[in-house]
Write a protein that holds these residues in place. Structure first.
Motif, PDB file in Angstrom:
ATOM      1  N   SER A 217       0.837  -1.198   0.000  1.00  0.00           N
ATOM      2  CA  SER A 217       0.000   0.000   0.000  1.00  0.00           C
ATOM      3  C   SER A 217       0.869   1.244   0.000  1.00  0.00           C
ATOM      4  CB  SER A 217      -0.924  -0.005   1.222  1.00  0.00           C
ATOM      5  OG  SER A 217      -1.908  -0.996   1.051  1.00  0.00           O
ATOM      6  N   ALA A 218       0.252   2.331  -0.417  1.00  0.00           N
ATOM      7  CA  ALA A 218       0.931   3.630  -0.494  1.00  0.00           C
ATOM      8  C   ALA A 218       2.270   3.509  -1.234  1.00  0.00           C
ATOM      9  CB  ALA A 218       1.127   4.201   0.909  1.00  0.00           C
ATOM     10  N   PRO A 219       2.228   2.956  -2.475  1.00  0.00           N
ATOM     11  CA  PRO A 219       3.492   2.704  -3.185  1.00  0.00           C
ATOM     12  C   PRO A 219       4.173   3.982  -3.659  1.00  0.00           C
ATOM     13  CG  PRO A 219       1.639   2.286  -4.643  1.00  0.00           C
ATOM     14  CD  PRO A 219       1.054   2.582  -3.288  1.00  0.00           C
ATOM     15  N   MET A 220       3.513   5.143  -3.462  1.00  0.00           N
ATOM     16  CA  MET A 220       4.161   6.406  -3.846  1.00  0.00           C
ATOM     17  C   MET A 220       5.009   6.935  -2.692  1.00  0.00           C
ATOM     18  SD  MET A 220       1.274   6.665  -2.329  1.00  0.00           S
ATOM     19  CE  MET A 220       0.870   7.448  -0.785  1.00  0.00           C
ATOM     20  N   GLY A 221       5.203   6.098  -1.659  1.00  0.00           N
ATOM     21  CA  GLY A 221       6.039   6.499  -0.524  1.00  0.00           C
ATOM     22  C   GLY A 221       7.509   6.563  -0.919  1.00  0.00           C
ATOM     23  N   ASP A 222       8.324   6.952   0.025  1.00  0.00           N
ATOM     24  CA  ASP A 222       9.742   7.155  -0.268  1.00  0.00           C
ATOM     25  C   ASP A 222      10.594   5.962   0.159  1.00  0.00           C
ATOM     26  OD1 ASP A 222       9.599  10.057  -1.117  1.00  0.00           O
ATOM     27  OD2 ASP A 222       8.605  10.131   0.841  1.00  0.00           O
ATOM     28  N   LEU A 223      10.188   5.327   1.258  1.00  0.00           N
ATOM     29  CA  LEU A 223      10.986   4.241   1.839  1.00  0.00           C
ATOM     30  C   LEU A 223      10.052   3.093   2.205  1.00  0.00           C
ATOM     31  CD1 LEU A 223      13.041   6.413   4.383  1.00  0.00           C
ATOM     32  CD2 LEU A 223      13.949   5.407   2.277  1.00  0.00           C
ATOM     33  N   PHE A 224      10.525   1.864   2.018  1.00  0.00           N
ATOM     34  CA  PHE A 224       9.696   0.698   2.329  1.00  0.00           C
ATOM     35  C   PHE A 224      10.465  -0.279   3.202  1.00  0.00           C
ATOM     36  CE2 PHE A 224       8.264   2.637  -1.461  1.00  0.00           C
ATOM     37  CZ  PHE A 224       6.886   2.632  -1.342  1.00  0.00           C
TER      38      PHE A 224
END
Ligand SMILES: Cc1cc2nc3c(=O)[nH]c(=O)nc-3n(C[C@H](O)[C@H](O)[C@H](O)COP(=O)(O)OP(=O)(O)OC[C@H]3O[C@@H](n4cnc5c(N)ncnc54)[C@H](O)[C@@H]3O)c2cc1C
Length: 553
Positions: A217-224
């Motif tokens: 989810s929220a793949p437009m984030g900066d860090l995973f």
């Protein structure tokens, strides 16, 4: 066209009210040590109840995110487009520190203050709370890699929302996500097949990850935070979407999920192709590391469920206060009052448990081991139970509006579609119940702390005393097949104990009479409660209870 009829007997729009005008929440906020945050929470509550924020929520859900795999020249970009309303919602959330406040402010009660903000602001839209929650949750896990925490924690905690594809260290603020679930296994993450190969001669714990994730989810984030199989076993990694030199990491967004609800938020299928990632924690201890993140997001599952219940009962009580049928308002019809009161009792009990857990989180973060032990068992059981109650609660609240409740504009369908999600996330129902069982059997100190909490309510209500005695019997012979039963009983006795000690007397009495009383001789009697909402015993002070859920506009 000439008017054919007069419009009447429709309620006024529920807008321009203070979502934080919620007695159970405000009492809990003070009790759990964050009374100092009340004004800020109220400011956020007024914004959440404003027409402007309600419109943001509507637009963000009616215009769901779209994947842009390529730019117009054919270059792969893997970006997600959002409606401007989504960015407005996130800007407010981040400006109010709902993603990180306790990592910036060391005051006792900081986690509780943040929980209250999350609880009231979630009423505007549930979807954007997902990246907010994951960013809050990533920090304790990231601290297993002090160098990485030193680099990124200040940016994760920054109160600036800075959308876009740029190297993390050049941005004013960062958002984080979590990438665990794969096609062949979500609950059983040990079945992960994504490979992590160490980069030869690199002293910084750099690996190249290849494989896939079925939900991120929220793949437009900066860090995973990603789990992958290193040569030494399943390990946890921090993966940036853009590399420090500005080039794109090997992270491809294959598709966005077409979801039942949570439509404002993007959830992607991802492939990693030699994606650069940095080791967090020890090799082979991936679950141990990432569980710190999962435990924080589990708290938000409970808080988010409390938000949804409160929103549902508020809309229902508002409608019933203004709509007339058969000669009086719906709220004055005894059977509708019983339904609304039952919904309000469930909502208050959920809010109180959520804030008790936020308080335990705060104290555990400051080194209180008893609170950490209490939280271990109480969070797993409460997450199981309140999330299970949510879909039926949303359906019943929706029905209070009659046909209007089934229509998108009422806001009820959004609540209804969102309701099952928290039970799937971060440990689906069975997994959460089994986790409560594990805490009980393997960590005796958590059972001890939990029963010590219940003991503080001893003698105040005989129905609670009897329920606690039944629970003690049940825990003496635990089994996997009865784990749901056990988790339910743990959560109910906690809610009962909190209500008896601190709740409004009418709410506490209705809860004990319906959810704790044993009319049948079995653990939780088939006739005591457990069927449809609206079956409270006669004599319940419904007007006092419903009054607490009816908003002032
Ligand atoms: C909208 C959405 C967003 C998501 N976002 C993310 C994300 O950002 N990152 C991420 O990593 N994942 C994400 N997920 C995935 C989610 O965490 C998983 O779906 C969840 O963990 C369950 O895993 P699964 O789907 O593989 O189901 P399974 O693990 O196959 O479980 C199926 C069912 O079996 C039950 N079950 C499993 N084990 C047992 C057992 N031992 N005994 C009894 N019953 C059992 C489960 O409770 C469940 O009901 C998301 C899911 C959704 C719906």
């Amino acid at each position: 066209m000439p008017a054919t009829h007069e419009v009447f007997n429709q309620p006024p729009a529920l807008t321009g009210y203070d979502v934080a005008d919620d007695a159970a929440m405000l009492d809990a906020l003070r009790r759990e040590g964050a009374g100092w945050a009340e004004e800020a929470v109220r400011e956020l509550g007024r914004l959440a109840g404003s027409a402007r924020a309600q419109e943001w929520g509507r637009h963000a859900n009616e215009n769901p995110p779209a994947l842009r795999t390529y730019d117009r020249f054919g270059n792969r970009i893997d970006e997600v487009d959002f409606h401007p309303a989504w960015h407005e919602l996130l800007t407010v959330a981040v400006r109010h520190g709902l993603h990180a406040f306790p990592w910036r402010d060391q005051r006792p009660g900081a986690h509780v203050a943040r929980a209250a903000g999350f609880y009231v602001w979630g009423a505007a839209d549930a979807g954007h709370c997902c990246p907010v929650s994951m960013t809050y949750a990533v920090v304790p896990a990231l601290r297993h890699a002090p160098d990485l925490a030193g680099r990124f924690e200040p940016l994760l905690a920054a109160e600036e929302y800075d959308f876009g594809l740029r190297p993390p260290e050049t941005k004013r603020g960062l958002l984080a996500g979590m990438s665990m679930t794969e096609k062949q296994g979500g609950s059983d993450v040990r079945a992960n097949t994504t490979r992590a190969v160490p980069v030869e001669g690199d002293g910084a714990g750099t690996y190249l990850l290849t494989g896939h994730k079925w939900f991120t989810s929220a793949p437009m984030g900066d860090l995973f935070m990603v789990l992958a199989q290193a040569p030494g076993g399943l390990s946890c990694f921090l993966l940036p979407r853009v590399l420090p030199d500005g080039s794109r990491n090997g992270m491809r967004l294959q598709r966005l999920k077409d979801k039942l609800g949570n439509r404002s938020n993007a959830s992607a299928e991802v492939e990693y192709d030699e994606a650069v990632a940095w080791l967090v924690g020890e090799v082979g201890r991936g679950v141990h590391t990432i569980i710190e993140m999962v435990n924080m997001t589990r708290l938000d599952c409970v808080l988010g469920t409390a938000t949804g219940m409160r929103a549902g009962v508020t809309l229902a009580a508002h409608h019933a206060a203004h709509r007339r049928a058969f000669g009086r308002t719906l709220a004055d019809q005894p059977l509708m009052a019983a339904v609304l009161a039952d919904l309000a009792v469930e909502s208050e009990a959920t809010t109180m448990a959520a804030f008790r857990l936020a308080g335990a989180t705060d104290r555990a973060a400051r080194g209180d081991e008893t609170e950490a032990a209490f939280r271990r068992l109480a969070l797993a059981a409460t997450k199981y139970w309140v999330c299970k109650r949510a879909p039926a609660h949303a359906a019943e609240a929706l029905e209070c509006l009659g046909g209007n409740g089934y229509v998108e504009e009422s806001g009820m369908p959004r609540l209804y579609r969102e309701a099952p999600l928290a039970s799937i996330w971060e440990g689906s129902g069975n997994v959460a119940a089994l986790d409560a069982l594990r805490a009980l059997t393997r960590q005796p100190e958590s059972a001890e702390a939990f029963f010590a909490e219940l003991d503080q309510a001893a003698g105040a209500d005989s129905r609670l005393d009897q329920a606690i005695a039944r629970l003690r019997k049940e825990v003496s012979d635990p089994s996997e097949a009865r784990a749901r039963h056990l988790a339910e009983a743990i959560a109910l006795t906690l809610q009962g104990a909190l209500l008896v000690r601190y709740g409004h007397p009418a709410v506490a009495d209705a809860f004990a009479a319906s959810r704790l009383a044993d009319d049948s001789g079995s653990l939780w009697g088939p006739w005591g409660w457990g069927h449809a909402y609206g079956t409270l015993p006669s004599g319940t002070d419904t007007s006092a209870i419903v009054g607490r859920a009816t908003p002032e506009i």
